[in-house]
Design an enzyme around this catalytic site. Sequence first.
Site, mmCIF file in Angstrom:
data_model
loop_
_atom_site.group_PDB
_atom_site.id
_atom_site.type_symbol
_atom_site.label_atom_id
_atom_site.label_comp_id
_atom_site.label_asym_id
_atom_site.label_seq_id
_atom_site.Cartn_x
_atom_site.Cartn_y
_atom_site.Cartn_z
ATOM 1 N N ASP A 15 -0.317 4.545 0.997
ATOM 2 C CA ASP A 15 -0.687 5.249 2.103
ATOM 3 C C ASP A 15 0.013 4.815 3.267
ATOM 4 O O ASP A 15 0.701 3.627 3.537
ATOM 5 C CB ASP A 15 -2.019 5.264 2.284
ATOM 6 C CG ASP A 15 -2.920 4.040 3.301
ATOM 7 O OD1 ASP A 15 -2.602 3.044 2.569
ATOM 8 O OD2 ASP A 15 -3.410 3.658 3.783
ATOM 9 N N GLU B 154 4.439 -6.488 3.028
ATOM 10 C CA GLU B 154 4.558 -5.656 4.348
ATOM 11 C C GLU B 154 5.772 -6.204 4.859
ATOM 12 O O GLU B 154 6.513 -6.958 4.458
ATOM 13 C CB GLU B 154 3.095 -6.174 5.159
ATOM 14 C CG GLU B 154 2.126 -5.743 4.485
ATOM 15 C CD GLU B 154 1.575 -4.047 5.117
ATOM 16 O OE1 GLU B 154 2.662 -3.400 5.959
ATOM 17 O OE2 GLU B 154 0.616 -3.674 4.983
ATOM 18 N N GLU C 136 -5.206 1.358 3.246
ATOM 19 C CA GLU C 136 -4.772 0.481 4.021
ATOM 20 C C GLU C 136 -4.732 0.584 5.586
ATOM 21 O O GLU C 136 -5.178 -0.115 6.213
ATOM 22 C CB GLU C 136 -3.420 -0.467 3.717
ATOM 23 C CG GLU C 136 -3.307 -1.772 4.249
ATOM 24 C CD GLU C 136 -2.675 -1.845 5.492
ATOM 25 O OE1 GLU C 136 -2.590 -2.681 6.092
ATOM 26 O OE2 GLU C 136 -2.139 -0.911 5.983
ATOM 27 N N GLU C 137 -4.110 1.910 5.794
ATOM 28 C CA GLU C 137 -3.899 2.218 7.285
ATOM 29 C C GLU C 137 -5.201 2.480 8.055
ATOM 30 O O GLU C 137 -5.305 1.932 9.135
ATOM 31 C CB GLU C 137 -3.142 3.509 7.208
ATOM 32 C CG GLU C 137 -1.760 3.454 6.843
ATOM 33 C CD GLU C 137 -0.662 2.355 7.880
ATOM 34 O OE1 GLU C 137 -1.258 2.207 8.913
ATOM 35 O OE2 GLU C 137 0.261 1.840 7.319
ATOM 36 N N HIS D 115 0.682 -1.176 -0.006
ATOM 37 C CA HIS D 115 0.012 0.072 0.094
ATOM 38 C C HIS D 115 0.782 1.392 0.006
ATOM 39 O O HIS D 115 2.020 1.044 0.381
ATOM 40 C CB HIS D 115 -1.038 -0.139 1.264
ATOM 41 C CG HIS D 115 -0.390 0.057 2.501
ATOM 42 N ND1 HIS D 115 0.073 1.268 3.205
ATOM 43 C CD2 HIS D 115 0.005 -1.244 3.340
ATOM 44 C CE1 HIS D 115 0.616 0.681 4.358
ATOM 45 N NE2 HIS D 115 0.534 -0.723 4.646
HETATM 46 ZN ZN LIG Z 1 1.312 -1.661 6.070
#
Ligand SMILES: [Zn+2]
Length: 413
Positions: A93, A185, A158-159, A91
């Site tokens: 963000d 990740e 995502e956050e 992601h």
């Molecule tokens: Zn992450």
Amino acid sequence: MTLPTRPRVPAHLTEAAGRVRASAPALAAAQIEYLSDIIRMRTYTGEEGPAVERTLQEMRSGGFDDVRTASAGDALGTVGTGRYHLLYDAHLDHNEIADEDEWPYPPLEPTVDDGKLYGLGASDCKAGVASILYGARLAAELDLTADCTVTVQGATLEEDAEGFAMRHLLEADGFPTPDAVLLAEATDLTLRRGHRGRCEVRVKVRGKAAHASTPELGDNAISKMRPILDALDAMTPDLPTDGTLGRGTQVVTMLTGPHTPNSVPSWCEATIDRRLTPGETPESILAEIGAAVGPLGGTAELPIQPVTSWTGLDLSGPAFFPGWLLDGDDPLVDAGRLTCAALWDQEPPVDVWQFSTNGTYSAGAAGIPTIGYGPMEEEYVHTPLDQVDLVKLLKAAMFYALFPTAYTHIRSG
Ligand SMILES: [Zn+2]
């Protein structure tokens, strides 16, 4: 943690790994430049637009096919045309800065020091995007997509709402369900195969307002919340436990009520962060909490997580993010181990994450086999030391370049 055994590496994979190792260093400078560019962009959840545009540009110049923006704003690009569909996801963000004075380098000015690149979002998760994008590009350049079609997703949202953008991509945009999802990740170049889920629950109790000078005329909701908090704490020993993911947890994180210091409060609300084991549902959680707080006058509900994409879509939905755990013997885990064994003659440990990821949708909700692999280190995530090791960054690209060949071998073997 699952103890690794040594997978047998077929000759064609050893040969392909040699080509990946030989060719990757020529891409390192461009990979770092791209990563530095997206770190310079402040991309809080719902504000990822500039980094998405920059990512699309990088995909176009890197020879990707079908470069496009999902309706929820994700950057998408594809390499290969094989029958197995792999979705590489990371992601764009990032978490918000708590105190800029604590950062050794300015958060939005990427800085290389002693082989590490420092900057906001480097470890969560922009270095992951740079890993999958350059891995897929290298696979295409070396003709190593094998029987796979690989889509790289520079994801949004995502956050605040992990999984929401992927859910929209698959359920609303009509993106074909992938055979496997790989999440870049933080794993420090080891494999991950699950994590606990999470959800938010709000428990409310009502009282009766009165002027604070005559409290006997009211019914104080804060006082009524006191036994409810005790009842919530008392649930802890009975929360579900998973042998691999660990214990479910529950903690009251916020208390709110009317902002009237000279009134007896007419309501009080507790916010609960709950970490889940696979199989728990909104209904099961609300039933458990309701049984504990109902007799004390409390009511429980699952709030809506508000989220709007930078493209203007309202994707708000229940703040429920299921846990998941892929079998340690799953072919997808085997393919990950085989990829590392071919590249570096050693197998990575296979573990689970402490934090939650987009896997909450791909594996937890949609049941798609999902694993994690990334160059970033968990200890720097959401900290002022946000960073990625540049040697590991390139190694992660090598992993993603070779993975389609290993996956094809496992699936057709
Ligand atoms: Zn992450």
